[in-house]
Design a protein around this motif. Structure first.
Motif, short mmCIF file in Angstrom:
data_model
loop_
_atom_site.label_atom_id
_atom_site.label_comp_id
_atom_site.label_asym_id
_atom_site.label_seq_id
_atom_site.Cartn_x
_atom_site.Cartn_y
_atom_site.Cartn_z
N VAL C 161 -35.50 -40.54 -30.84
CA VAL C 161 -34.96 -41.77 -30.24
C VAL C 161 -35.89 -42.25 -29.12
O VAL C 161 -36.32 -41.48 -28.26
CB VAL C 161 -33.55 -41.51 -29.67
CG1 VAL C 161 -33.11 -42.68 -28.81
CG2 VAL C 161 -32.58 -41.29 -30.80
N ASP C 162 -36.22 -43.51 -29.19
CA ASP C 162 -37.11 -44.14 -28.22
C ASP C 162 -36.45 -44.12 -26.85
O ASP C 162 -35.34 -44.62 -26.67
CB ASP C 162 -37.36 -45.58 -28.67
CG ASP C 162 -38.45 -46.23 -27.86
OD1 ASP C 162 -38.77 -45.70 -26.79
OD2 ASP C 162 -38.97 -47.26 -28.31
N ASP C 167 -32.74 -46.00 -22.65
CA ASP C 167 -32.58 -46.48 -21.27
C ASP C 167 -31.97 -47.87 -21.25
O ASP C 167 -31.10 -48.17 -20.42
CB ASP C 167 -33.94 -46.51 -20.56
CG ASP C 167 -34.43 -45.11 -20.24
OD1 ASP C 167 -33.61 -44.17 -20.35
OD2 ASP C 167 -35.61 -44.95 -19.89
N THR C 168 -32.44 -48.72 -22.16
CA THR C 168 -31.89 -50.06 -22.25
C THR C 168 -30.39 -49.99 -22.50
O THR C 168 -29.60 -50.63 -21.80
CB THR C 168 -32.55 -50.84 -23.40
OG1 THR C 168 -33.97 -50.69 -23.28
CG2 THR C 168 -32.17 -52.30 -23.35
N ILE C 180 -24.56 -43.62 -29.61
CA ILE C 180 -24.82 -42.86 -30.84
C ILE C 180 -24.86 -43.79 -32.03
O ILE C 180 -25.75 -43.72 -32.88
CB ILE C 180 -23.73 -41.77 -31.04
CG1 ILE C 180 -23.94 -40.67 -29.99
CG2 ILE C 180 -23.80 -41.19 -32.45
CD1 ILE C 180 -22.96 -39.55 -30.11
N ARG C 181 -23.88 -44.72 -32.06
CA ARG C 181 -23.80 -45.60 -33.22
C ARG C 181 -24.96 -46.59 -33.28
O ARG C 181 -25.47 -46.90 -34.35
CB ARG C 181 -22.48 -46.36 -33.19
CG ARG C 181 -21.60 -46.04 -34.38
CD ARG C 181 -20.45 -46.98 -34.46
NE ARG C 181 -20.90 -48.38 -34.41
CZ ARG C 181 -20.08 -49.40 -34.35
NH1 ARG C 181 -18.79 -49.20 -34.29
NH2 ARG C 181 -20.55 -50.61 -34.33
N ASN C 182 -25.36 -47.11 -32.14
CA ASN C 182 -26.32 -48.21 -32.14
C ASN C 182 -27.76 -47.81 -31.86
O ASN C 182 -28.67 -48.56 -32.15
CB ASN C 182 -25.90 -49.28 -31.13
CG ASN C 182 -24.58 -49.92 -31.52
OD1 ASN C 182 -24.44 -50.39 -32.63
ND2 ASN C 182 -23.62 -49.88 -30.61
N VAL C 183 -27.96 -46.65 -31.29
CA VAL C 183 -29.33 -46.23 -30.98
C VAL C 183 -29.72 -44.98 -31.79
O VAL C 183 -30.70 -44.98 -32.51
CB VAL C 183 -29.51 -45.97 -29.47
CG1 VAL C 183 -30.94 -45.56 -29.17
CG2 VAL C 183 -29.13 -47.21 -28.68
N VAL C 184 -28.90 -43.93 -31.65
CA VAL C 184 -29.28 -42.66 -32.26
C VAL C 184 -29.22 -42.74 -33.79
O VAL C 184 -30.17 -42.37 -34.48
CB VAL C 184 -28.37 -41.52 -31.75
CG1 VAL C 184 -28.76 -40.21 -32.40
CG2 VAL C 184 -28.48 -41.41 -30.24
N TRP C 185 -28.11 -43.22 -34.30
CA TRP C 185 -27.91 -43.22 -35.75
C TRP C 185 -28.98 -44.03 -36.49
O TRP C 185 -29.60 -43.51 -37.43
CB TRP C 185 -26.50 -43.72 -36.07
CG TRP C 185 -26.19 -43.82 -37.52
CD1 TRP C 185 -26.02 -44.96 -38.22
CD2 TRP C 185 -26.03 -42.75 -38.46
NE1 TRP C 185 -25.76 -44.69 -39.53
CE2 TRP C 185 -25.75 -43.33 -39.72
CE3 TRP C 185 -26.10 -41.36 -38.36
CZ2 TRP C 185 -25.55 -42.58 -40.86
CZ3 TRP C 185 -25.90 -40.61 -39.51
CH2 TRP C 185 -25.62 -41.21 -40.74
#
Lengths: 254, 258, 273
Positions: C161-162, C167-168, C180-185
């Motif tokens: 994950v970036d 951070d954003t 989790i839903r919007n960045v990690v997944w």
């Protein structure tokens, strides 16, 4: 030393005519630059001259001998330094490999490697790997490899297109110095008009593809070149304007 | 890993051993409380391990298994790389061979066991042949792919400087394809271990696979577990050795790409 | 890969069209069939051990007309799919938990690195004891083998994950679940699909293995029965069938992978590269 007569290359697969009737020649010891609009078949020309690509028609002679495959007395410095050096070999091994293929004795090989690395200013890193060096240094290694090969004709395919501006100036002066010392016949391909005029005794201006020679410009600048002084000469500006206009015309008539 | 500063020795030991110790304790608690015949306590397994494998059995059963595995693996490597290089270098040969090779790779290797048993009997040769016939495809296909994808500029460089024949093979083709070849070798290693075990379970009177099945049939449960443990250690050990070799062979590759 | 348009032509020659490539491929397959036909016919290998290709394909065609084969096929693919599904869900959950619990990643590293290379065939005796010749044995082996393939990829994925993206998301006050839903997944999805592809082929191998060695019902058992009853041509035919299914399994997962990733807007770049 290098004669290109009626060179023509049509790619079978696409039917595209990359090079149409192209002729020029280089005398022994000459340094000529080839410029042309982007996508004008410069690389095709180089690959034909190097014997890596069979021309559709026309002949190429090096020292009077027709080229049918890569000639023994020719070396090439490719644009993609990152890909033309063996990443699994040290700097020294990279320079030495072609000499081993030439079956030179070990002592002579060591001499040539040391001399040529010193000539490009890399005497202190023979045991480094290419990827540990900066882009400019990698291209120096490629130049050292070409020098150590002791070619009669040296081809350079946009060798400094991928290095930063400062390094580029240094490398241009390096090429000039080496050429003045060794007098190797050199064909230098570039898309940069300034670079072509700065380096060459002659500038061969190509048209867009199918490529022909538009003009063969003699560079009547003093032989001693200097990044600041030479580029500031009125004659330099004149020549640059002339070649630029030619290339613009080449683009428009496409 | 994104660990920036090196943690202290205590923390590192805790990270390394904490979870394994917890798991073993949980196992222990489970084996003591449950009456299950199939789950012996850890000390019982360790004892069985020592009794079973620090004995002539190690030389009679375990070592020949490993030797067959290594022999088959080595043969498959020679065969896979030896055939993969010419196929990868020739456009026509590759176009002709690829569908056939893809088919052979898609056959689940274990079904080769009955097939090769039929062709070659049930001796050592058959077991090695089974391992070869399963391991060769990933190596072969990865070699073909690695040789095909050799850098054009690098091979032009070789042509210009007169690097050809054996020297080209050694300095350009094999080294250039080595990341892919190693990937094939890694896949082949796990296939090889599977086939080593299965070929012995299927038809044999010795070897690791045979011995473990024997224990299971005789309901010698702690001994069976010790066999599973030995196989696990073998798999772990081989993968550690492989990674060590890979790091040596490909050190230039990782740094080059980084 | 290649830099300029000129670089390809030297090696490509007349092999540039897709048609020519397919023709060579077909010629290769025809060559294999001809070889398989000729070797036994000419007596180089005894026909009892290697029947001619025509007989093998004939036996396969005959088998394909029996209901028993289709039942066996269903059992194999059922075990494969069920095992793969269990392993996939378990591995994704485990990967997420390891990511969420602080310190667990470092603490579980040694355990995972030890358990992962253990060959799943080592569990065959245990499977036999616990489940006998039934679906349970197949599932135990399939799940164990497939689990690690997916887990490792999930762990790579969530670690990728970036930090700027994360951070954003934090600075805009996204909740943990939402992150989790919007960045990690979306970041991990391409990795997870790779894990699924690797796991699918391993799971198929282990499903066949369980049937072959433990005797759970399915294609592997049919092969074993054919072998022990001396129906040699049938056995070869079934092996060919196993290969064809292997190809189909690979293709199906690849199609699925492409679909899932192409549909997902945030990972379109990954598909292209």
């Amino acid at each position: 030393m290098l004669e290109v007569t009626g060179l023509k290359k049509v790619y079978e697969s696409t039917g595209r005519e990359a090079v149409g009737d192209l002729s020029f020649q280089l005398d022994a010891g000459e340094l000529a630059c080839v410029v042309g609009p982007s996508g004008c078949g410069k690389t095709t020309l180089l690959r034909c001259v190097a014997g890596l690509l069979a021309p559709t028609a026309g002949t190429i002679r090096v020292a009077g001998v027709p080229v049918t495959g890569p000639p023994d007395n020719m070396a090439v410095v490719f644009q993609e330094y990152g890909r033309s050096l063996f990443p699994w070999m040290t700097v020294q091994q990279n320079v030495e490999l072609p000499l081993k293929e030439k079956k030179l004795p070990k002592v002579r090989r060591a001499e040539l490697v040391a001399e040529s690395l010193a000539a490009v200013g890399l005497a202190d890193v023979p045991r480094s790997y290419p990827w540990q060096l900066s882009g400019g240094m990698q291209q120096r290694v490629a130049i050292a490899r070409a020098l150590a090969y002791e070619p009669e004709v040296l081809l350079m395919d946009e060798p400094f297109a991928a290095v930063d501006a400062q390094t580029r100036g240094e490398l241009e002066d390096l090429v000039l110095r080496i050429w003045q010392r060794l007098g190797t016949t050199t064909l230098f391909i570039t898309h940069d008009i300034d670079e072509a005029i700065y380096l060459g005794q002659r500038v061969i201006v190509l048209s867009s593809s199918p490529t022909v020679v538009l003009e063969d410009v003699k560079v009547d600048l003093p032989p001693e070149r200097d990044q600041l002084a030479t580029r500031a000469l009125p004659r330099f500006t004149e020549l640059r304007g002339h070649v630029y206009a030619q290339i613009q015309r080449a683009k428009d008539t496409r | 890993m994104t660990v920036t500063e090196r943690p202290g020795l205590g923390l590192r030991l805790l990270r390394l051993l904490g979870l394994p110790i917890l798991l073993i304790l949980a196992w222990w608690a489970f084996s003591v409380t449950s009456e299950s015949f199939y789950v012996p306590t850890p000390p019982r397994v360790v004892q069985a391990f020592a009794e079973t494998w620090f004995s002539p059995r190690l030389i009679d059963d375990a070592l020949p298994s490993v030797a067959r595995l290594l022999a088959g693996y080595a043969l498959a490597t020679v065969l896979g790389v030896g055939l993969g290089v010419p196929i990868g270098l020739s456009v026509r040969l590759r176009a002709a061979a690829e569908p056939v090779l893809e088919f052979f790779r898609a056959i689940p290797p274990p079904v080769l066991v009955p097939l090769i048993m039929l062709l070659a009997g049930i001796d050592n040769g058959m077991k090695i042949l089974v391992i070869v016939s399963g391991c060769v495809w990933p190596i072969l296909l990865n070699t073909v792919e690695g040789v095909r994808a050799l850098d054009q500029v690098l091979s032009d460089t070789c042509r210009m400087y007169g690097v050809r024949g054996r020297s080209r093979l050694r300095h350009l083709v094999l080294r250039g394809a080595s990341p892919q070849i190693m990937a094939g070798l890694r896949q082949a290693l796990s296939v090889g271990i599977i086939l080593m075990v299965i070929s012995e379970m299927f038809a044999s009177s010795s070897g690791l696979g045979f011995t473990i099945v024997l224990f299971q049939r005789g309901f010698a449960i702690p001994e069976m577990w010790s066999g599973i443990l030995l196989l696990g250690l073998l798999g772990f050990g081989l993968s550690v050795i492989f990674r060590w070799m890979e790091r040596r062979v490909l050190s230039w590759h990782w740094s080059h790409r980084a | 890969m290649t830099g300029s348009p000129g670089t390809r032509t030297v090696t490509a020659g007349s092999m540039t069209t897709k048609g020519a490539k397919a023709a060579y491929g077909l010629a290769g397959l025809a060559g294999l069939l001809a070889l398989m036909e000729a070797v036994p016919r000419l007596g180089i290998v005894d026909e009892r051990f290697l029947p001619p290709a025509s007989e093998i394909l004939g036996a396969l065609a005959a088998e394909l007309r029996t209901a028993a084969l289709w039942t066996a096929l269903g059992e194999t693919l059922g075990g494969w799919a069920l095992g793969l599904a269990i392993a996939f869900v378990a591995a994704v959950l485990a990967g997420v938990v390891i990511d969420l619990v602080p310190g667990l990643r470092a603490a579980s590293h040694s355990t995972i690195e030890f358990l992962r290379p253990i060959p799943s065939v080592a569990l065959i005796p245990l499977a036999t004891l616990l489940f006998g010749a039934s679906l349970g044995s197949t599932l135990l082996l399939v799940v164990y083998a497939a689990f690690w393939q997916v887990l490792i990829q999930v762990m790579y994925g969530v670690a990728d994950v970036d930090t700027v993206a994360d951070d954003t998301a934090r600075s805009y006050g996204l909740s943990r679940w939402s992150r989790i839903r919007n960045v990690v997944w979306p970041t991990a999805l391409p990795y997870i699909m790779t894990g699924l592809r690797l796991a699918a082929s391993v799971a198929f191998i282990l499903a066949i293995t369980a049937e072959l060695v433990v005797g759970s019902p399915g294609l592997g058992l049919e092969i074993q029965v054919a072998q022990s009853s001396g129906a040699v041509a049938t056995m070869y035919g079934l092996v060919v069938l196993a290969g064809l299914i292997g190809i189909a399994v690979n293709l199906a997962v690849r199609v699925l992978e492409r679909r899932v990733l192409a549909w997902h807007p945030s990972v379109r770049g990954e598909v292209a590269s």
